[in-house]
Design an enzyme around this catalytic site. Structure first.
Site, PDB file in Angstrom:
ATOM      1  N   ASN A   7       0.883  -1.174   0.000  1.00  0.00           N
ATOM      2  CA  ASN A   7       0.000   0.000   0.000  1.00  0.00           C
ATOM      3  C   ASN A   7       0.918   1.221   0.000  1.00  0.00           C
ATOM      4  O   ASN A   7       1.578   1.504   1.000  1.00  0.00           O
ATOM      5  CB  ASN A   7      -0.920  -0.008   1.223  1.00  0.00           C
ATOM      6  CG  ASN A   7      -1.821   1.228   1.276  1.00  0.00           C
ATOM      7  OD1 ASN A   7      -1.391   2.328   0.942  1.00  0.00           O
ATOM      8  ND2 ASN A   7      -3.058   1.054   1.692  1.00  0.00           N
ATOM      9  N   GLU A  34      -3.927   1.772  -2.903  1.00  0.00           N
ATOM     10  CA  GLU A  34      -4.021   3.223  -2.626  1.00  0.00           C
ATOM     11  C   GLU A  34      -3.125   4.023  -3.565  1.00  0.00           C
ATOM     12  O   GLU A  34      -2.324   4.850  -3.127  1.00  0.00           O
ATOM     13  CB  GLU A  34      -3.715   3.542  -1.153  1.00  0.00           C
ATOM     14  CG  GLU A  34      -4.943   3.474  -0.283  1.00  0.00           C
ATOM     15  CD  GLU A  34      -4.869   4.393   0.935  1.00  0.00           C
ATOM     16  OE1 GLU A  34      -4.304   3.961   1.956  1.00  0.00           O
ATOM     17  OE2 GLU A  34      -5.381   5.524   0.870  1.00  0.00           O
ATOM     18  N   ASP A 154      -4.028  -4.992   0.953  1.00  0.00           N
ATOM     19  CA  ASP A 154      -4.309  -4.347   2.231  1.00  0.00           C
ATOM     20  C   ASP A 154      -5.715  -4.778   2.651  1.00  0.00           C
ATOM     21  O   ASP A 154      -6.691  -4.335   2.046  1.00  0.00           O
ATOM     22  CB  ASP A 154      -4.210  -2.823   2.066  1.00  0.00           C
ATOM     23  CG  ASP A 154      -4.576  -2.075   3.347  1.00  0.00           C
ATOM     24  OD1 ASP A 154      -4.909  -2.736   4.351  1.00  0.00           O
ATOM     25  OD2 ASP A 154      -4.527  -0.833   3.331  1.00  0.00           O
ATOM     26  N   ASN A 156      -6.994  -4.435   5.770  1.00  0.00           N
ATOM     27  CA  ASN A 156      -7.534  -3.585   6.842  1.00  0.00           C
ATOM     28  C   ASN A 156      -8.221  -4.396   7.942  1.00  0.00           C
ATOM     29  O   ASN A 156      -9.202  -3.946   8.541  1.00  0.00           O
ATOM     30  CB  ASN A 156      -8.478  -2.517   6.272  1.00  0.00           C
ATOM     31  CG  ASN A 156      -7.732  -1.252   5.850  1.00  0.00           C
ATOM     32  OD1 ASN A 156      -6.838  -0.800   6.549  1.00  0.00           O
ATOM     33  ND2 ASN A 156      -8.093  -0.702   4.701  1.00  0.00           N
ATOM     34  N   ASP A 225      -1.595  -6.160   6.127  1.00  0.00           N
ATOM     35  CA  ASP A 225      -1.295  -6.426   4.715  1.00  0.00           C
ATOM     36  C   ASP A 225      -0.895  -7.899   4.595  1.00  0.00           C
ATOM     37  O   ASP A 225       0.080  -8.320   5.230  1.00  0.00           O
ATOM     38  CB  ASP A 225      -0.173  -5.501   4.230  1.00  0.00           C
ATOM     39  CG  ASP A 225      -0.552  -4.038   4.369  1.00  0.00           C
ATOM     40  OD1 ASP A 225      -1.118  -3.475   3.423  1.00  0.00           O
ATOM     41  OD2 ASP A 225      -0.300  -3.465   5.466  1.00  0.00           O
ATOM     42  N   ASP A 254       2.710   4.810   4.929  1.00  0.00           N
ATOM     43  CA  ASP A 254       2.504   4.306   6.293  1.00  0.00           C
ATOM     44  C   ASP A 254       2.481   2.770   6.341  1.00  0.00           C
ATOM     45  O   ASP A 254       2.468   2.193   7.421  1.00  0.00           O
ATOM     46  CB  ASP A 254       1.254   4.921   6.955  1.00  0.00           C
ATOM     47  CG  ASP A 254       0.035   4.964   6.058  1.00  0.00           C
ATOM     48  OD1 ASP A 254       0.133   4.632   4.867  1.00  0.00           O
ATOM     49  OD2 ASP A 254      -1.039   5.344   6.563  1.00  0.00           O
ATOM     50  N   HIS A 255       2.512   2.123   5.161  1.00  0.00           N
ATOM     51  CA  HIS A 255       2.609   0.656   5.091  1.00  0.00           C
ATOM     52  C   HIS A 255       3.989   0.242   4.584  1.00  0.00           C
ATOM     53  O   HIS A 255       4.600   0.942   3.765  1.00  0.00           O
ATOM     54  CB  HIS A 255       1.585   0.095   4.112  1.00  0.00           C
ATOM     55  CG  HIS A 255       0.157   0.312   4.492  1.00  0.00           C
ATOM     56  ND1 HIS A 255      -0.667  -0.698   4.931  1.00  0.00           N
ATOM     57  CD2 HIS A 255      -0.609   1.440   4.500  1.00  0.00           C
ATOM     58  CE1 HIS A 255      -1.869  -0.215   5.181  1.00  0.00           C
ATOM     59  NE2 HIS A 255      -1.870   1.082   4.925  1.00  0.00           N
TER      60      HIS A 255
END
Length: 277
Positions: A7, A34, A154, A156, A225, A254-255
DNA sequence: ATGACTATGCCACATAGA
């Protein structure tokens, strides 16, 4: 065959880091989530120059997924509509670009960006659960073709408490409710396994760290993930890891990227090989 | 703590992420 998922939180902001990942790992398949860009503005040429094929499915500002492969991308399917051709409900779901799949070297890659859900009380939480119901329909439909499957991206969702840095506080909240976990388990059923857990059973393996509150510096993360392999491919897996150092880049996503290495195509006489040594 | 950072769109903060 090296397979990676990441991501990137904007493909245009992260393109030089994507290039570096490709130069370092030389993945055969790279799945992005994303991307946050419409297809006409996706930086395809940079990747094509590196010898990759690119197929993207995106929109302005939000969501967006892409497949980047060394081998030929075959039978590319965009959105839920690409698989669930007789379901009129998928048209509105596909307003958010969150799933793309293709055949690569005989493996069906399903790259997903599962909705976050915001909070359990939010309407977005219901959207997430409904989206997961359609992901199950998607898997049920594609499984009829009998292809080896790699579903990754991802999700989530932290499947277990060991996938969260503070389960006492966070379990039961968004990304860790029983409902979300059951939905994902139900999708996986007996056909797909989390390959990371074949190689690593412990906690403190995170793939996402919040930008806020010094989460990275304090190593307070989540493992959301995932790479799921069908049973035939699980037996071919050689290693799986989180490429944590990319979270420490300057201007990071951020991943962190997650990868798996599989023996593919399979050796003809793999079972007998040791015997002849 | 309905917060904290980061990215986008349209250049002011609102929205979304997770």
């Amino acid at each position: 065959m090296l397979i990676a998922t990441w991501n990137v939180n904007s493909v245009r902001v992260r393109i030089s880091q994507i290039e570096r990942l490709i130069d370092e790992l030389k993945p055969d398949v790279l799945c992005l989530q994303e991307t946050k860009v419409e297809d006409s503005l996706f930086p395809k040429n940079i990747l094509i120059k590196k010898g990759y094929e690119v197929s993207c499915y995106g929109q302005k500002s939000y969501n967006g997924v892409a497949l980047i492969t060394r081998s030929k991308l075959e039978d590319v399917r965009l959105g839920f509509a690409g698989e669930l051709t007789n379901d009129s409900n998928v048209e509105s779901l596909d307003e958010q670009k969150r799933v793309i799949s293709a055949l690569v070297d005989g493996i069906r890659f399903i790259n997903v960006y599962v909705p976050n859900g915001s909070s359990v009380k939010s309407e977005k939480y219901n959207y997430k659960l409904n989206w997961l119901r359609y992901l199950k329909k998607y898997l049920n439909s594609q499984s009829k073709r009998g292809e080896p499957v790699c579903m990754l991206g991802d999700f989530n969702i932290a499947l277990e408490d060991i996938d969260i840095h503070n389960p006492e506080k966070l379990s039961g909240g968004i990304m860790a409710t029983l409902e979300e976990r059951k939905s994902l388990q139900d999708i996986l059923s007996n056909r797909l396994s989390d390959v990371f857990r074949v190689f690593e059973q412990g906690t403190d393996n995170w793939s996402w760290w919040d930008y806020r509150s010094g989460a990275w510096a304090r190593d307070k993360g989540w493992r959301i993930d995932h790479i799921y392999l069908s049973n035939d491919l699980i037996n071919c897996s050689k290693s799986s890891a989180i490429y944590k150092k990319f979270r420490g880049n300057s201007q990071p996503s951020d991943h962190a990227p997650v990868f798996v290495d599989i023996e593919w195509p399979q050796e003809e006489d793999a079972d007998n090989f040791d015997f002849y040594l």
